[in-house]
Design a protein around this motif. Structure first.
Motif, PDB file in Angstrom:
ATOM      1  N   SER A 227      33.367  31.042 -33.686  1.00 29.72           N
ATOM      2  CA  SER A 227      32.388  31.343 -32.627  1.00 29.72           C
ATOM      3  C   SER A 227      33.077  31.688 -31.317  1.00 29.72           C
ATOM      4  O   SER A 227      32.460  31.663 -30.258  1.00 29.72           O
ATOM      5  CB  SER A 227      31.459  30.139 -32.434  1.00 29.72           C
ATOM      6  N   VAL A 228      34.376  32.011 -31.386  1.00 33.59           N
ATOM      7  CA  VAL A 228      35.126  32.292 -30.157  1.00 33.59           C
ATOM      8  C   VAL A 228      34.706  33.645 -29.586  1.00 33.59           C
ATOM      9  O   VAL A 228      34.667  34.648 -30.292  1.00 33.59           O
ATOM     10  CB  VAL A 228      36.644  32.272 -30.440  1.00 33.59           C
ATOM     11  N   THR A 229      34.385  33.666 -28.306  1.00 33.27           N
ATOM     12  CA  THR A 229      34.055  34.902 -27.599  1.00 33.27           C
ATOM     13  C   THR A 229      35.312  35.445 -26.936  1.00 33.27           C
ATOM     14  O   THR A 229      36.074  34.688 -26.333  1.00 33.27           O
ATOM     15  CB  THR A 229      32.987  34.631 -26.520  1.00 33.27           C
ATOM     16  N   GLU A 230      35.532  36.716 -27.067  1.00 34.33           N
ATOM     17  CA  GLU A 230      36.675  37.330 -26.402  1.00 34.33           C
ATOM     18  C   GLU A 230      36.163  38.508 -25.587  1.00 34.33           C
ATOM     19  O   GLU A 230      35.396  39.328 -26.091  1.00 34.33           O
ATOM     20  CB  GLU A 230      37.717  37.797 -27.433  1.00 34.33           C
ATOM     21  N   ASN A 231      36.550  38.585 -24.322  1.00 29.08           N
ATOM     22  CA  ASN A 231      36.221  39.715 -23.453  1.00 29.08           C
ATOM     23  C   ASN A 231      37.529  40.325 -22.974  1.00 29.08           C
ATOM     24  O   ASN A 231      38.168  39.802 -22.065  1.00 29.08           O
ATOM     25  CB  ASN A 231      35.387  39.270 -22.246  1.00 29.08           C
ATOM     26  N   ASP A 232      37.907  41.412 -23.587  1.00 29.05           N
ATOM     27  CA  ASP A 232      39.187  42.017 -23.222  1.00 29.05           C
ATOM     28  C   ASP A 232      39.220  43.469 -23.684  1.00 29.05           C
ATOM     29  O   ASP A 232      38.941  43.761 -24.853  1.00 29.05           O
ATOM     30  CB  ASP A 232      40.340  41.224 -23.871  1.00 29.05           C
ATOM     31  N   VAL A 233      39.545  44.345 -22.772  1.00 29.87           N
ATOM     32  CA  VAL A 233      39.839  45.731 -23.142  1.00 29.87           C
ATOM     33  C   VAL A 233      41.271  46.036 -22.718  1.00 29.87           C
ATOM     34  O   VAL A 233      41.809  45.395 -21.805  1.00 29.87           O
ATOM     35  CB  VAL A 233      38.869  46.752 -22.506  1.00 29.87           C
ATOM     36  N   ALA A 234      41.881  46.985 -23.376  1.00 27.22           N
ATOM     37  CA  ALA A 234      43.261  47.351 -23.059  1.00 27.22           C
ATOM     38  C   ALA A 234      43.408  48.863 -23.173  1.00 27.22           C
ATOM     39  O   ALA A 234      42.613  49.537 -23.835  1.00 27.22           O
ATOM     40  CB  ALA A 234      44.238  46.658 -24.004  1.00 27.22           C
ATOM     41  N   ILE A 235      44.427  49.375 -22.519  1.00 33.07           N
ATOM     42  CA  ILE A 235      44.740  50.798 -22.602  1.00 33.07           C
ATOM     43  C   ILE A 235      46.185  50.933 -23.061  1.00 33.07           C
ATOM     44  O   ILE A 235      47.053  50.168 -22.636  1.00 33.07           O
ATOM     45  CB  ILE A 235      44.506  51.499 -21.239  1.00 33.07           C
TER      46      ILE A 235
END
Ligand SMILES: [Zn+2]
Length: 395
Positions: A227-235
């Motif tokens: 149920s871990v939420t991850e908020n991450d974007v990368a370039i």
């Protein structure tokens, strides 16, 4: 330079259906090990991997395995643990212990391989029961991050030449093999570490610079739901090249073209320069042609704004650096990626006769999103011309 393949899978003949020029269809591109009636195989509990103290004698060496391993743990729950023993695994394949060690691949006639994940499976229980990961001790390895060797992360390849010697990146191979150990199989239809990774370093803390790409993460989340939420974007500045296929059918990843001025985009995203005809001296109103990839590591969809900054160095300082008026927007589903190609108008408020680095920046609408890897210096530089009409600012 000899061709290299990152790995072989024990006893498994991979039949890769592939046609050249195939476009990515990453709807569910991640692949699992299968066999018997098992559509996927996974660990029943947290496996413990024993690292050979002979093959990995110090903390630096050990981190080359631990760091990529930890980036997997952060995605799919705690299924991967590392121990530390004095064994030398050469004579002890498939002895019931999960081992990571180095051995000469010449004994298996596998000189072109760099790493090998030997996966033992139980097709009755659909469980992975043992994995030995072997690194070719005949190869010269670099075990740190690019900066440890004086290279920039955004232009560092899988191969580096250090003191005149060609070396392979252990972190990239380790991540690929550890993902096999988790239950992921080769992937030839999307951009993934389970593809043959070449240069997916991102602008993250050193221990996270090499981490699973969105497709790998989705596979891990399906195998080991949590149920871990991850908020991450990368370039990043590389993408998978479907026209460059390795000997066992998997397309390789390559650095994208160098950002440059021009009248339009180059024919291929893997050409040397993105602008055609290439213009490195630019005037206000000219366009800079760029290519880059966006990775949405998140468990949610996101919309990202993409903006180009003109900087005197390779570090983004949003107060000091001049930003483009041009902004592009892209919406990405959870665990999705997209290869972008955009042009940006050169603003008039740059200074005449200066060399500028080009830094691409993403801004995500996700709350508490990790921003460290939201920008990357694109390869190459442009120069503001002296004879422009209208002119740039004078220094
Ligand atoms: Zn592999």
């Amino acid at each position: 330079m000899k061709t290299t393949r990152l790995l072989a899978i024990t006893g498994a003949l991979l039949t890769m259906a592939f046609s050249q020029g195939l476009q990515p269809t990453d709807a569910n591109a991640y692949e699992f090990f299968t066999g018997g009636a098992c559509s996927k195989l996974k660990w029943a509990g947290d496996p413990l991997f024993e690292l050979s103290t002979i093959s990995f004698p110090g903390q630096f060496s050990r981190a080359a395995i631990h760091d990529p391993g930890n980036t997997i743990e952060n995605v799919g729950g705690h299924w991967l643990d590392f121990g530390w023993t004095t064994f030398n695994g050469n004579a002890a394949l498939k002895n019931g212990d999960n081992e990571i060690y180095g051995a000469s691949f010449a004994q298996w006639d596998m000189e072109n391989f760099a790493g090998w994940a030997r996966v033992r499976k139980n097709y009755v229980t659909c469980k992975i029961t043992e994995v030995d990961i072997v690194f070719d001790s005949d190869d010269l390895w670099y075990r740190g991050v690019p900066e440890d060797y004086g290279f920039n992360y955004w232009q560092s390849p899988y191969w580096l030449t250090i003191n005149g010697q060609s070396r392979k990146s252990m972190r990239q191979v380790a991540l690929h093999e550890l993902l096999h150990a988790a239950g992921l199989r080769h992937e030839d239809n999307t951009w993934a570490m389970m593809n043959y990774g070449d240069r997916p370093w991102s602008n993250h803390q050193p221990e996270h610079q090499m981490s699973p790409l969105p497709d790998d993460r989705r596979g891990l989340r399906v195998l080991y739901p949590n149920s871990v939420t991850e908020n991450d974007v990368a370039i990043v500045n590389h993408y998978v090249n479907y026209d460059d296929v390795s000997s066992n059918g998997v397309p390789r990843q390559r650095q994208l073209c160098v950002a440059a001025g021009g009248d339009g985009f180059s024919d291929s995203m893997f050409d040397t320069y993105c602008g055609k005809p290439t213009k490195l001296f630019v005037c206000p109103g000219d366009r800079i042609y760029t290519r880059f990839s966006i990775a949405n590591y998140s468990t949610s969809s996101t919309t990202v704004q993409q903006r180009l900054y003109f900087s005197s160095d390779t570090t983004l300082q949003t107060f000091l650096d001049t930003k483009s008026d041009t902004v592009w927007s892209k919406s990405l589903g959870a665990g999705r990626h997209h290869r972008e190609g955009h042009s940006f108008v050169v603003p008039a408020d740059l200074f005449t006769g200066n060399v500028y680095n080009l830094i691409m920046h993403l801004e995500s609408d996700l709350p508490n999103e990790f921003e460290g890897n939201n920008w990357i210096p694109l390869r190459g530089q442009i120069v503001t011309a002296n004879n422009c009409n209208p002119a740039f600012h004078n220094n």
